[in-house]
Design a protein around this motif. Structure first.
Motif, PDB file in Angstrom:
ATOM      1  N   LEU A 346      -8.285  -8.272   8.479  1.00 18.66           N
ATOM      2  CA  LEU A 346      -8.730  -7.393   7.766  1.00 18.66           C
ATOM      3  C   LEU A 346      -7.874  -6.412   7.323  1.00 18.66           C
ATOM      4  N   LEU A 347      -8.177  -5.594   6.245  1.00 20.82           N
ATOM      5  CA  LEU A 347      -7.329  -4.517   5.761  1.00 20.82           C
ATOM      6  C   LEU A 347      -8.024  -3.417   6.310  1.00 20.82           C
ATOM      7  N   THR A 348      -6.952  -2.267   6.687  1.00 16.19           N
ATOM      8  CA  THR A 348      -7.654  -0.895   6.810  1.00 16.19           C
ATOM      9  C   THR A 348      -7.884  -0.185   5.787  1.00 16.19           C
ATOM     10  N   ASP A 349      -8.651   0.934   5.761  1.00 19.66           N
ATOM     11  CA  ASP A 349      -9.230   1.483   4.386  1.00 19.66           C
ATOM     12  C   ASP A 349      -7.873   1.633   3.366  1.00 19.66           C
ATOM     13  N   GLU A 350      -6.872   2.352   4.175  1.00 26.45           N
ATOM     14  CA  GLU A 350      -5.598   2.706   3.299  1.00 26.45           C
ATOM     15  C   GLU A 350      -4.907   1.338   2.567  1.00 26.45           C
ATOM     16  N   SER A 351      -4.895   0.393   3.310  1.00 27.51           N
ATOM     17  CA  SER A 351      -4.340  -0.605   3.092  1.00 27.51           C
ATOM     18  C   SER A 351      -5.031  -1.290   1.987  1.00 27.51           C
ATOM     19  N   ARG A 352      -6.511  -1.318   1.900  1.00 27.25           N
ATOM     20  CA  ARG A 352      -7.183  -1.897   0.974  1.00 27.25           C
ATOM     21  C   ARG A 352      -7.161  -1.304  -0.270  1.00 27.25           C
ATOM     22  N   ALA A 353      -7.141   0.161  -0.325  1.00 28.74           N
ATOM     23  CA  ALA A 353      -6.714   0.654  -1.485  1.00 28.74           C
ATOM     24  C   ALA A 353      -5.460   0.536  -2.073  1.00 28.74           C
ATOM     25  N   ARG A 354      -4.459   0.387  -1.282  1.00 29.15           N
ATOM     26  CA  ARG A 354      -3.180  -0.061  -2.026  1.00 29.15           C
ATOM     27  C   ARG A 354      -3.171  -1.359  -2.530  1.00 29.15           C
ATOM     28  N   PHE A 355      -3.795  -2.343  -1.837  1.00 29.21           N
ATOM     29  CA  PHE A 355      -3.874  -3.778  -2.327  1.00 29.21           C
ATOM     30  C   PHE A 355      -4.778  -3.715  -3.800  1.00 29.21           C
ATOM     31  N   GLU A 356      -5.991  -3.100  -3.851  1.00 31.06           N
ATOM     32  CA  GLU A 356      -6.734  -3.037  -4.926  1.00 31.06           C
ATOM     33  C   GLU A 356      -5.950  -2.277  -6.188  1.00 31.06           C
ATOM     34  N   ALA A 357      -5.296  -1.267  -5.779  1.00 32.29           N
ATOM     35  CA  ALA A 357      -4.402  -0.639  -6.872  1.00 32.29           C
ATOM     36  C   ALA A 357      -3.336  -1.774  -7.488  1.00 32.29           C
ATOM     37  N   PHE A 358      -2.658  -2.538  -6.584  1.00 37.56           N
ATOM     38  CA  PHE A 358      -1.849  -3.484  -6.959  1.00 37.56           C
ATOM     39  C   PHE A 358      -2.470  -4.405  -7.720  1.00 37.56           C
ATOM     40  N   ASP A 359      -3.683  -4.788  -7.278  1.00 33.95           N
ATOM     41  CA  ASP A 359      -4.346  -6.081  -8.104  1.00 33.95           C
ATOM     42  C   ASP A 359      -4.622  -5.668  -9.424  1.00 33.95           C
ATOM     43  N   VAL A 409      -4.751  -5.315   9.415  1.00 38.77           N
ATOM     44  CA  VAL A 409      -3.294  -5.280   8.590  1.00 38.77           C
ATOM     45  C   VAL A 409      -3.108  -3.650   8.358  1.00 38.77           C
ATOM     46  N   SER A 410      -1.930  -3.284   8.756  1.00 41.84           N
ATOM     47  CA  SER A 410      -1.981  -1.577   8.470  1.00 41.84           C
ATOM     48  C   SER A 410      -1.375  -1.491   6.979  1.00 41.84           C
ATOM     49  N   ASP A 411      -1.379   0.030   6.620  1.00 41.31           N
ATOM     50  CA  ASP A 411      -0.966   0.288   5.422  1.00 41.31           C
ATOM     51  C   ASP A 411       0.696   0.125   5.414  1.00 41.31           C
ATOM     52  N   HIS A 412       1.314   0.356   6.560  1.00 32.68           N
ATOM     53  CA  HIS A 412       2.726   0.067   6.525  1.00 32.68           C
ATOM     54  C   HIS A 412       3.238  -1.156   6.283  1.00 32.68           C
ATOM     55  N   ALA A 413       2.376  -2.500   6.713  1.00 29.66           N
ATOM     56  CA  ALA A 413       2.677  -3.845   6.379  1.00 29.66           C
ATOM     57  C   ALA A 413       2.294  -3.854   5.025  1.00 29.66           C
ATOM     58  N   VAL A 414       1.083  -3.415   4.553  1.00 32.10           N
ATOM     59  CA  VAL A 414       1.090  -3.627   2.924  1.00 32.10           C
ATOM     60  C   VAL A 414       2.080  -2.986   2.027  1.00 32.10           C
ATOM     61  N   ALA A 415       2.341  -1.695   2.409  1.00 30.93           N
ATOM     62  CA  ALA A 415       3.512  -1.001   1.701  1.00 30.93           C
ATOM     63  C   ALA A 415       4.765  -1.884   1.670  1.00 30.93           C
ATOM     64  N   ASN A 416       5.180  -2.331   2.906  1.00 32.49           N
ATOM     65  CA  ASN A 416       6.559  -3.250   2.870  1.00 32.49           C
ATOM     66  C   ASN A 416       6.721  -4.179   2.037  1.00 32.49           C
ATOM     67  N   ALA A 417       5.412  -4.891   2.018  1.00 35.27           N
ATOM     68  CA  ALA A 417       5.237  -6.025   1.221  1.00 35.27           C
ATOM     69  C   ALA A 417       5.040  -5.670  -0.276  1.00 35.27           C
TER      70      ALA A 417
END
Length: 540
Positions: A346-359, A409-417
């Motif tokens: 799953l995604l953390t709250d931070e990484s989910r917010a980043r993913f949703e904004a990118f989507d 999955v951390s915000d750090h991993a999503v941010a680098n992706a």
């Protein structure tokens, strides 16, 4: 924003519904301008604007850039290099070591290393981006396409990917053969039927027909990877095997299903075949002059699933002592990822917010039709790519001890992706689809540049540019988007701030700076017109 950093032109895009691309275009344009400046010797002291230049922009309190700062609009825009600092150290060191030893593009090695991991990790490992719904489950699957000019040494990259995974297949095949032989001997001694030994895992697919792929994956649920040095052969085999008509379309539909994974039933005359997880990663290459062979693959979205990498020119290799620690660390990483059990992350709250904004950004970006309509479809599929990259980076952190297997999955991993996608994948996709579309976007840029150089006077209006430039006649919104690049590239400076500006100051000295390029473009356009008229007259 203009290259002098003082004019905010982003409001133009925001006003016309392209706010989602503002950051993308800013980053891509600036990186292209910086790359050109470096090539042209931007490390020299920055030229100062003359009193005449300052006078032209005096009323608007704008200091105009100099022609020396302007990017060369007649050159094909350079594509950015891979942001290596977004990779875990093991992958970065491996890509740099292999690029140094072979002379091939380090960016291509970086993407190939991620594609390689995509073929090793069990495809039943999934990322669940949504908190409450499971309609989107993303496997660690990447489709990577190396656009490789002749002598780019892409074979070294493909061989590296193949050898790393083939080592695992060879190991499992040897263990299977040894177990089978032992079972046969034991059954003979005990005078009993031979028990069936489970087939070994096949990570690499070499026979790319849909029949063979389904046959292989019906025996394993963990997925596989197709590695083809020349993807044009895969495309040709697809059409040949499918008959080039309905069969070919059905073959392509199987491959589009293999991108997302999941159950599939192959209907055959000899009996249906059930595949519990039709999932295949892909890495391959194609030469630029064979791009047209892939043109028919964008109609059903097959082409848009690839992450194109426009390879740079090969450099002289460096025959230095190998750092065995790099190879051992990478081999250990491969072995650990290969042994991971299926699971859901799953995604953390931070990484989910980043993913949703990118989507949300990419949903809007999917309406883009330049440099080709297929490019919009490519952008619309990038949220899934972001998820796959984030999952791969997180799994590397898990097996190397920087994260626990039970962690989200951390915000750090999503941010680098996200950095990889925005700073590398999107600019390379832009260049790829322009090439695939015959370079029409570059042709329009050259036409606009020629019109600006030919113009007399300190300012130029949108009306004037539209009247003399065919490439700007698709509407005001489209024209402003194309002229934004010239603002960022130091050719034009808006007379007024805001979305309603339709007049620009022209940077002085552009005609002298790009005299040779301008003359070559004028000759080319004259030759094209002559050929057209000759054809109309029926001449030779």
């Amino acid at each position: 924003m203009a290259s002098n950093g003082k004019v905010d032109a982003s409001a133009v895009l925001e006003q016309y519904g392209h706010d989602c691309l503002r950051e993308i275009m800013d980053d891509a344009t600036r990186s292209a301008a910086n790359a050109r400046a470096k090539v042209k010797g931007a490390d020299k002291p920055k030229a100062k604007s003359s009193p005449a230049q300052k006078q032209r922009g005096k009323e608007q309190d704008v200091e105009l850039p100099t022609a020396a700062e302007a990017w060369n609009a007649f050159d094909r825009p350079p594509v950015p290099t891979f942001p290596l600092d977004a990779l875990p150290q093991t992958l970065r060191a491996f890509a740099e070591e292999k690029a140094m030893a072979s002379g091939a593009d380090v960016s291509a090695f970086a993407m190939a290393s991620l594609a390689l991991l995509s073929g090793v990790i069990d495809h039943r490992v999934r990322l669940k981006p949504k908190r409450y719904h499971d309609d989107l489950l993303i496997p660690p699957v990447l489709w990577t396409l190396l656009l490789a000019p002749p002598s780019s040494r892409k074979t070294a990259i493909m061989r590296t990917a193949y050898d790393a995974i083939d080592r695992l297949d060879g190991r499992d095949l040897e263990a299977y053969l040894a177990a089978k032989e032992a079972e046969e001997e034991l059954a003979k001694l005990e005078e009993r039927p031979v028990e069936t030994i489970p087939q070994p895992r096949h990570r690499i697919i070499t026979d790319a027909t849909s029949e063979r792929v389904c046959a292989l994956l019906s025996r394993q649920d963990c997925g596989a990877i197709l590695i083809r040095d020349e993807l044009s052969g895969w495309i040709g085999a697809m059409d040949k095997y499918g008959g080039g008509g309905k069969g070919a379309a059905q073959d392509r539909s199987i491959w589009t299903r293999a991108f997302d994974g999941g159950p599939y039933t192959q209907q055959r005359v000899s009996g249906d075949r059930r595949v519990r997880n039709l999932s295949v990663a892909v890495i391959g290459s194609i030469q630029p002059d064979r791009l047209r062979e892939m043109g028919n693959l964008d109609s059903d979205g097959l082409l848009q699933r690839f992450l194109p990498v426009v390879m740079g020119e090969a450099q002289p290799y460096r025959d230095e002592e190998r750092d065995l620690r790099v190879e051992r660390a990478f081999t250990d990483l491969i072995n650990r990822l290969d042994g991971m059990e299926p699971g859901m992350f799953l995604l953390t709250d931070e990484s989910r917010a980043r993913f949703e904004a990118f989507d949300a950004d990419m949903i809007k970006a999917g309406r883009i039709t330049e440099p080709s309509p297929a490019f919009g479809g490519f952008l619309a599929k990038l949220p899934r790519t972001l998820g796959a990259l984030a999952l791969i980076l997180h799994l590397v952190d898990v097996v190397e001890g920087r994260a626990l297997g039970i962690e989200d999955v951390s915000d750090h991993a999503v941010a680098n992706a996200e950095r990889i996608v925005r700073e590398f994948v999107i600019p390379h996709g832009t260049a790829f689809y322009d090439l695939q579309n015959g370079g029409q976007a570059l042709s329009r840029v050259r036409q606009i540049a020629t019109a600006i150089i030919r113009h007399n006077g300190p300012t130029i209006t949108l009306r004037s540019l539209t009247r003399i430039t065919r490439g700007l006649r698709d509407g005001r919104e489209d024209a402003l988007k194309q002229l934004f690049v010239f603002e960022a590239g130091g050719w034009l400076t808006p007379v007024e701030r805001g979305p309603y500006n339709t007049e620009w100051f022209v940077t002085p000295g552009l005609g002298e700076r790009f005299a040779a390029e301008h003359e070559a473009e004028v000759r080319l356009q004259a030759e094209i017109r002559e050929r057209i008229m000759r054809g109309r007259r029926g001449g030779p």
